[in-house]
Design a protein around this motif. Structure first.
Motif, short mmCIF file in Angstrom:
data_model
loop_
_atom_site.label_atom_id
_atom_site.label_comp_id
_atom_site.label_asym_id
_atom_site.label_seq_id
_atom_site.Cartn_x
_atom_site.Cartn_y
_atom_site.Cartn_z
N UNK A 21 45.79 32.85 35.70
CA UNK A 21 46.35 33.48 36.88
C UNK A 21 45.26 33.87 37.86
N UNK A 22 45.55 34.86 38.70
CA UNK A 22 44.63 35.24 39.77
C UNK A 22 43.67 36.36 39.37
N UNK A 23 43.75 36.84 38.12
CA UNK A 23 42.90 37.94 37.68
C UNK A 23 41.42 37.73 37.93
N UNK A 24 40.84 36.63 37.43
CA UNK A 24 39.41 36.41 37.67
C UNK A 24 39.04 36.36 39.15
N UNK A 25 39.89 35.74 39.96
CA UNK A 25 39.61 35.63 41.39
C UNK A 25 39.57 37.00 42.07
N UNK A 26 40.60 37.82 41.82
CA UNK A 26 40.64 39.11 42.52
C UNK A 26 39.55 40.06 42.02
N UNK A 27 39.12 39.90 40.78
CA UNK A 27 38.02 40.71 40.26
C UNK A 27 36.71 40.34 40.96
N UNK A 28 36.43 39.04 41.07
CA UNK A 28 35.20 38.60 41.73
C UNK A 28 35.20 38.97 43.21
#
Length: 344
Positions: A21-28
């Protein structure tokens, strides 16, 4: 592994969530934001390889404002894939990322947990039968009375908008069966403690279960039969708190709209909703990207963005990171207020 860092004042442990999902993207994206407070010791729990791949992919799309995983402190967990099934494997990994993140945050008194979005169906496929991260947190900490609270700080007025859910991840038909005077009292106890951070004499509103709060039994009996009496009984024991309700759910949040955008509007400290969507629909409409999910009643602060995994936009570089930024900011603010914390 010892993550102690004497130069940082607060630890924030970030579980990556479902990596498909988008978890890694929004964290970075969030960790590169100028809105994030300084002197925070971040510890990410997830796959270092997956985070690096996400970073390189997003860079290839032309995105610039990203934290480089090579410069981040990562507790690297490489969980074996299950049956070459991406959905199942990512569900399994995200579960163990959360478990390890809880383990780490428990080690440090001055620490908080921020969780990335997970997919409940993927957890179930992987054999982890919990209805959400809140339930895993409660079990892991041995706490029975926890609350799913959604909070948002208005960028317009600075007012903090709070909605607590009496019931959480259950089918709508189960809500009336779960609601009791004892449950309402336990949630109001949690809510009082939370709102006391911001006000010595909080004003709490309570939404009714039925349309028009039952219309004196015409549209439902719960308010007339027990909810009214439950609120009166709780208020007698908590005279410093002003409790309004049960109020008609269709207008209960009208004052929240005004308080969000008008500094001179009459303010309240929180609203207790009877069930998940009753509270989440107005919360997300009013606060949009600024809403944060937090679990109250734990021995540490836990926050999370108020949205899901965003499978439909994963990998496109267009995921909105504001809710993750707000989740980190809220975790820092709440942890720094010692009145919220139990010893751990």
């Amino acid at each position: 592994m010892n993550f102690q860092n004497a130069n940082k004042t607060l630890k924030v442990v970030l579980s990556v969530g479902d990596e498909s999902g988008i978890g890694p993207e929004i964290i970075l994206k969030a960790l590169c934001s100028t809105e994030i407070p300084e002197n925070i010791d971040f510890i990410l729990v997830g796959s270092k390889k997956s985070l690096q791949n996400t970073y390189e992919h997003l860079k290839s799309l032309g995105l610039e404002n990203l934290a480089n995983p090579k410069n981040l402190q990562i507790h690297d967990l490489e969980i074996s894939s299950l049956d070459n099934n991406l959905k199942l494997s990512c569900g399994n990994s995200s579960f163990y990322y959360l478990k390890k993140a809880i383990e780490i945050v428990k080690q440090y008194r001055n620490s908080a947990l921020v969780t990335g979005p997970i997919c409940k169906k993927s957890w179930s496929l992987a054999g982890h039968h919990f209805s959400g991260q809140t339930e895993v947190l409660a079990k892991s900490c041995g706490v029975k009375n926890v609350g799913m609270l959604f909070t948002a700080k208005s960028p317009i007025t600075g007012w903090r908008f709070n909605t607590l859910l009496a019931t959480t991840h259950i089918a709508l038909c189960e809500v009336p069966k779960q609601l009791t005077a004892e449950l309402i009292h336990s949630k109001l106890d949690l809510f009082k403690d939370f709102c006391n951070i911001y006000s010595d004499k909080p004003i709490l509103k309570v939404a009714g279960l039925n349309p028009h709060a039952g219309e004196e039994g015409i549209l439902g009996n719960e308010e007339k039969d027990w909810l009214n009496d439950a609120l009166i009984a709780w208020n007698k024991k908590n005279r410093g708190i002003k409790v309004l309700g049960p109020l008609s759910p269709d207008s209960c949040w009208n004052s929240s709209v005004k308080a969000w955008s008008d500094k001179n509007a009459e303010k309240h400290d929180g609203i207790l909703a009877m069930y998940h969507d009753q509270g989440l629909i107005p919360m997300k409409v009013i606060a949009f990207n600024y809403s944060v999910n937090t679990t109250i009643g734990l021995p540490f602060i836990r926050t999370s963005p108020d949205h899901g995994t965003g499978f439909d936009i994963a990998g496109k570089g267009i995921a909105q990171s504001q809710s993750m930024i707000e989740a980190i900011k809220a975790a820092v603010e709440m942890t720094n207020n010692s009145r919220l914390l139990n010893t751990h």
